[in-house]
Scaffold this active site. Structure first.
Site, short mmCIF file in Angstrom:
data_model
loop_
_atom_site.label_atom_id
_atom_site.label_comp_id
_atom_site.label_asym_id
_atom_site.label_seq_id
_atom_site.Cartn_x
_atom_site.Cartn_y
_atom_site.Cartn_z
N LYS A 1 0.82 -1.22 0.00
CA LYS A 1 0.00 0.00 0.00
C LYS A 1 0.86 1.26 0.00
CE LYS A 1 -3.36 -2.89 0.22
NZ LYS A 1 -3.80 -3.42 -1.06
N ARG B 1 -7.56 -7.80 -8.27
CA ARG B 1 -8.28 -9.10 -8.31
C ARG B 1 -9.76 -8.79 -8.47
NH1 ARG B 1 -10.76 -8.10 -3.62
NH2 ARG B 1 -9.57 -7.12 -1.96
N HIS C 1 -14.52 -2.13 9.75
CA HIS C 1 -13.77 -1.87 8.52
C HIS C 1 -14.07 -2.89 7.43
CE1 HIS C 1 -11.66 1.21 10.64
NE2 HIS C 1 -11.25 0.35 11.54
N GLU D 1 -2.53 7.50 7.82
CA GLU D 1 -3.33 8.35 6.95
C GLU D 1 -4.24 9.19 7.82
OE1 GLU D 1 -4.20 5.76 2.85
OE2 GLU D 1 -5.79 6.11 4.31
#
Lengths: 156, 503, 503, 156
Positions: C116, C296, C239, C204
């Site tokens: 990421k 994917r 999440h 973040e």
């Protein structure tokens, strides 16, 4: 174990043997799955699940996209119903009787008209012969398998 | 305004309509005959009222009793579905007169289209091409037979006899030779009289090699009458559709446009309102002829829904409530195919069958829709139409739709009652079906001696072995595993000390 | 050329892929762990090979063993599904080196998007906006904790810690206050290390009030890289997504166009091939920020399939075979919603549940699709993800889709295992959901103390009565009626005199 | 007939009576359908079908869109498990034990971390108190319902 089943081509005798959890029929093999289906391994190498259900004496089998309907013949049961009787293919109402007792009929001739599921169905003579009995008149209800008429086949 | 809909039907179409009512936030009322008390559609309704009487005439065709139920339950709209009273103008009139919104076109539109002879004349006057043929108006049997015989020489053979009040193949006979005419005419008249109370039949030339193509129509009270493109329903046995698709494989934009215009003209000629279908025969030349208009929802409406994205039943509810239809421009996407699963023996000239649905396991997965009114454990009886379910697939292309239909039919398991499942599966491999060159006589042409399955002998061995093992292992005496689990714990609920006692 | 596909996955996505292979005329191979021997996906494959070993690492994550199965069965392509090895570049590389077509993007594309932090940097370089935050590259725990603490003061609170190798909410922690930072960072690192073998996390800024909006991408080897519009997946608990829809209710043509362009640019930046998803946060201002790219197929792909008419899995198979994709211009029609049915207790902070699926009766009817890998009678075990099924509806409009979803959830019956069915049903009535103003914190905001069902007391009375009557009537000792019918006759088969004897 | 069920609000005693084919509970009525479902008519006039299934001692009921899970309390069974024990909410593996026997803990404090279904789950103290027993260490597998730790509640 040995069982007899009726098939469209006639009675068939089938003998299956069990070794451990595996059933054998010649080179074919079968096992019973926990959910009641059967895993059939054919001699040719193919393998598929069969879904089975018994209704009265008949085993219904779904296998490889085909549905089979195999009536088990009870050991020692006599085989009746093969001759002479013209039976109702399904429940319904007699609309019309087109023949009389003693009448000579030809193969394919319409003998009786039934109504079922809002459609007309014709009962045809399968061979030429004489009508020897008529068991229903117009307006009467019939059950599936009821013998509607009886006839003797003419000898050639 | 519509707030509570009585569904005057049964089976899969009742389920379809009742679910649409639920989704639209409308209350719903089902009516049912005693032999339908445990049917699925009864469960889906907010209220369900039993009808008195045994025969169809006493129950689902009993106008007086149905109107009484509507009044009793306070229903302010009535959806007739298809079949039964759906094309009875007198019923539509009685419903309206009782202050209940009829979900369908006006009684006069039903009348003018319902009588097939009047419809032919109306369409001819509106400039829509009709099949060469002759109307026979007389009701008297002897006079009619004479007139039919005379007309037959002008129409020519082969010809079709059709009941003026007919539908679904009832009262219809194809006649190949003059010597078969009279018996066919008598039989058609008798069936028509029994089914519709009207024995009149008319003659049409039998156009072989043609496709049955029909246009779906929607019309609201706000000035819009539109068509939703065509369906092809050529594959028929016993004059009943069995395999339907949208769009038609050989359709061109030009023919769709002119056929669509003709259908809209037909609808506007009778001030049509709601959903309807204009049926045509499409000849190989590209010429098309008006067959009839069905002034109701049709069995095969789902294929149109899947390619156009229009919920036709929901639009029917909207239009009946006086709202404008919600669909926009016609946009056809991908390909949809429907097959009708019948309880019938395809190897015995599609003779209807009865029995228990001991196992009824429909296929699942993307692009598959099943419209049905039955569930595993239900009983197929001789009381009603033998259609068990409609299996509908959608895919981006016709090839992919056929592939998906094959896969879906391979997964479908029905045991306890004979069905046409294998027939439908093998249909998907017929070259005419694969390349889209189906016509109305295809089944008779392919299987003149009747259909028999293509069955590898080893599969029969497998089935015999399955039966022998099942019998030996006593599988019929064991309850299904899923019905009686006994080795698992549910989640443990924490509990406190508050005690309650009932009652 | 691709002719035989090994599906290196299980459950519903394996079923989805295996059915697509069947429809495409491709042979298929399933692999399964011992505890999946009776799972449905095993049945759907042409061949099914048991994997040795007990843990996931020994079975579905065992690259060596899976490659051996591919060789053994002669599979010439491998579909990884989602989860498991689907985003493991080393596996994609090993598959390709074994001469087997990997159905997905190149190993380097997986690598660059899978990490990421690298993805953030790649996107920043490609001009795609990313969320303000900082990468922490060190693997050493103590160094990382110090770096995280320092970075946190620059990023500001509230902030999100995310695993660089993460996904599905694993290794992710929201941190509200500085004093919670270290424990959260240790816990996120530990979870990430256990799940992905890589403990690195990055920071973040937590953008509250934003929507999670993602763009579906397709790219083939013939020069086409397109997007299929967006999905909104803001409604998440723990999440994890639970309610997804297409299109996004507040999307404008302008934002769709620029977001689509950014997504296509992201895909092209890594020479993407096949199906992928670029995830964004969409702020109320209309600004959007790159979150990550999933290289994917995604769980929620069906909503895009239903509104665009593209069969994404089928296109994956086509693209992997070197063919051009078959879909044309993007045309979004109607609205689709997916809910995820989990075996979990929504009243206990969505704690996963286990148990038997004693009753599992999905809803039916138009506009409903169910993607599942379970059947009635199956067992929910703690071995795998607790998602039981995806229920997806399509309707012409968003309002109608919600109405249909309510109806479908009302019809769905699952007994024996606790599920989030009622939670999903009540979600459909939440004002934020009804008016489309969902954001990623909605569930926490609406139910800060946890969710409890709104339950009329009389329904509880009804349930208690049902239990008491069922116990009194001994219903648990009776086999289900449908399993053992005994009062009906099957059709009478005519038979002749030919005798056969087996064997 | 009289039965006791556990509900989230505690044990409830329910007495139903049968007259002909109809069961009564106060003004509520119920009949058993042939397919094993129950038609429940509530006193308020509403009527709906309940789908029922029994798993071990627990009746699972689907009624009016809600699913209920009612454990039947066997007549005479003792009621245990109410005090002190902190049990595993599901099967899994112990990742970490964060307390020691004798330690004073506060309500909400994390005592143990489990891993199940690839997620971490925290076992929290529901009240403040002392840890009196720890039955598992990191790395061990636990079954659903296993008592993980024991603690006594502090008196205020």
């Amino acid at each position: 174990m040995q069982h007899q089943f009726r098939t469209p081509e006639g009675p068939v005798e089938v003998t299956v043997a069990k070794q451990g959890d595996v059933w054998h029929l010649g080179e074919h093999r079968a096992t019973v799955e926990p959910d009641g289906r059967l895993r059939i391994q054919l001699a040719s190498g193919g393998s598929a699940l069969a879904t089975v259900a018994k209704v009265d004496d008949t085993w219904w089998i779904h296998f490889e996209g085909h549905t089979f309907c195999l009536e088990r013949i009870e050991p020692g049961a006599s085989q009746s119903g093969e001759e002479g009787g013209l039976t109702a293919p399904m429940p319904g109402k007699v609309l019309d009787v087109l023949v009389q007792v003693g009448q000579i009929v030809e193969a394919g001739q319409t003998l009786m008209i039934l109504e079922a599921m809002k459609m007309e169905h014709r009962i045809l003579a399968s061979t030429s012969g004489h009508i020897t009995g008529i068991h229903f008149t117009a307006g009467e209800q019939v059950q599936q398998g009821s013998v509607l008429l009886e006839m003797t086949e003419d000898e050639d | 305004m519509v707030s509570k809909v009585l569904v005057a039907n049964r089976g899969e179409i009742a389920c379809r309509i009742l679910r649409a009512c639920r989704e639209a936030g409308l209350a719903s009322v089902a009516i049912y005959a005693a032999n339908d008390a445990k049917s699925f559609f009864v469960e889906l309704a907010d209220e369900a009222i039993a009808l008195e009487g045994d025969s169809i005439a006493e129950t689902y065709l009993n106008q007086r009793q149905i109107l009484e139920v509507a009044e009793l339950t306070g229903a302010d709209a009535l959806h007739p579905g298809f079949g039964f009273l759906s094309e009875r103008a007198d019923f539509a009139r009685a419903v309206s007169q009782a202050g209940i919104q009829w979900i369908g076109p006006s009684p006069s539109a039903i009348e003018r289209m319902g009588d097939k002879m009047t419809a032919r004349i109306t369409m001819r006057d509106a400039g829509v091409p009709v099949i060469p043929g002759e109307e026979i108006e007389t009701e008297d049997e002897d006079e009619a037979l004479i007139a039919i015989e005379q007309a037959s020489t002008r129409v020519g053979y082969p010809l079709l006899l059709k009941a003026s009040s007919g539908g679904g193949g009832k009262g219809m006979r194809a006649v190949e030779r003059p010597e078969d005419l009279l018996e066919a005419a008598r039989s058609a008249r008798r069936e028509a009289l029994a089914a519709f109370g009207d024995g009149r039949v008319y003659l049409e030339r039998l156009l072989t090699g043609s496709k049955h193509v029909e246009i779906q129509i929607l019309a609201d009270r706000h000035g819009r009458t539109i068509h939703l493109g065509e369906r092809e329903c050529s594959v028929q046995r016993r004059h009943q559709k069995v395999f339907e698709e949208a769009p038609c494989a050989t359709m061109t934009e030009e023919i769709r446009s002119s056929m669509g215009k003709a259908a809209v003209a037909a609808a506007m000629a009778v001030n049509y309102e709601g959903a309807g279908t204009v049926e045509f025969l499409l000849a190989p030349s590209g010429e098309f002829f008006f067959l009839e208009m069905n002034t109701r929802i049709q069995v095969e409406h789902p294929v149109t829904e899947l390619v156009t994205g229009v919920d036709i039943v929901r639009e029917q509810l909207r239009i009946a409530a006086g709202e404008p239809m919600s669909c926009g421009e016609l946009h056809i996407r991908g390909h949809a195919i429907e097959v009708r699963l019948y309880a019938e023996d395809a190897t015995q000239n599609f003779l209807p069958a009865i029995g228990p649905l001991t196992v009824f396991q429909p296929p699942e997965g993307p692009g598959i829709r099943l419209d049905t009114g039955v569930r595993q454990g239900d009983e197929v009886t001789p009381n009603y139409d033998p259609m068990l379910a409609k299996l509908i697939v959608w895919a981006p292309s016709r090839d992919e739709a056929l592939q998906r239909m094959r896969r879906a039919l391979d997964e479908f398991v029905v045991l306890g009652t004979t069905t046409n499942l294998r027939f439908l599966r093998e249909l998907c491999d017929v070259p005419d079906v694969v390349d889209g060159s189906t016509d109305t006589t295809m089944i008779d042409r392919l299987w003149p001696e009747g259909w028999t399955p293509t069955l590898p002998i080893e599969f029969e061995d497998g089935a015999l072995m399955a039966a022998a093992v099942a019998e030996s292992a006593g599988l019929h005496r064991k309850a299904s595993v899923s019905a009686t689990p006994n080795e698992h714990s549910g989640p443990v609920s924490p509990f406190m000390t508050l005690n309650r006692r009932y009652p």
